[in-house]
Design an enzyme around this catalytic site. Structure first.
Site: not given
Length: 234
Positions: A133, A45, A73, A49
């Site tokens: 998640k 993943e 994210t 960021r």
């Protein structure tokens, strides 16, 4: 599309670990992917960021097609679109954004939105998502919280993350409503920046071995239970 039957979801059910990657230099993307693969884990993943996240994701999906590389994210539709164009196999978000979920599902891209409350779980279910998640799990109550959720949300499955480490991941994988766990302990940002790929490879190999052993133990328990039930029936 049926997210629960997609190839990335099948990969999560098989390997059960999601390395959460924060990468500062796109040149490290391919050696990182090789370290994960050599350690026995074809999943990553790449979190959105850092400014180089999309470039890193693109390099992995183009040069290491055997990797199930997704974007994490993802906070809005624009990022979901960028991730899709970079070749992401899946999208993971820290929260539930209906626009992001709809965008991904309309384009048959597996998406695992983040949830933290019963209301968010219900919203995800309304969108047709049953594997999501849950974050940040350690702050929310850890394994005890997931056990509570198993009651009212029978059939819902989770990929918990947030505070999961090499010391506690097995306790999460032992839960029936957990498919896979996410964490950065396999490839911390500073290890990647320092190009400590042998160290990453070793951590991955150890984790995969422990996860496989846990799966084998669960299989033996199921088989023993089945034999016991058959004996009682006779």
């Amino acid at each position: 599309m049926n997210v629960q039957q997609s190839m990335p979801t099948q990969a999560l059910r098989r390997w059960r670990i999601i390395p959460v990657i924060v990468i500062d230099d796109a040149k490290n993307a391919l050696p990182l992917a090789s370290a994960l693969l050599d350690g026995g884990l074809p999943i990553a993943e790449i979190t959105m960021r850092t400014p180089v996240a999309l470039d890193a994701l693109r390099r992995i999906t183009q040069e290491q097609p055997e990797m199930f590389a997704g974007a994490g994210t993802v906070l809005n539709v624009r990022q979901a679109e960028q991730a899709r164009k970079a070749g992401a196999h899946f999208v993971i978000s820290p929260g539930f954004n209906r626009a992001v979920v709809d965008y991904c599902l309309e384009r048959e891209m597996p998406v695992y939105p983040g949830v933290a409350t019963a209301s968010e779980i219900e919203a995800a279910l309304e969108s047709g998502i049953t594997l999501m998640k849950v974050w940040p799990i350690e702050t929310l109550g850890g394994t005890a919280y997931l056990q509570f959720l198993a009651g009212p949300f029978f059939g819902v499955e989770f990929n918990p993350s947030g505070g999961i480490t090499g010391a506690n991941f097995e306790s999460y994988l032992a839960l029936k409503n957990v498919v896979a766990v996410g964490g950065s302990w396999l490839a911390p940002q500073d290890w990647i920046s320092a190009r400590q790929f042998d160290r990453i490879r070793g951590a991955v190999r150890d984790t995969v071995m422990r996860a496989n052993a846990l799966g084998a133990s669960r299989t033996r328990q199921v088989q023993t239970s089945a034999v016991r039930d058959t004996t009682v029936a006779r």
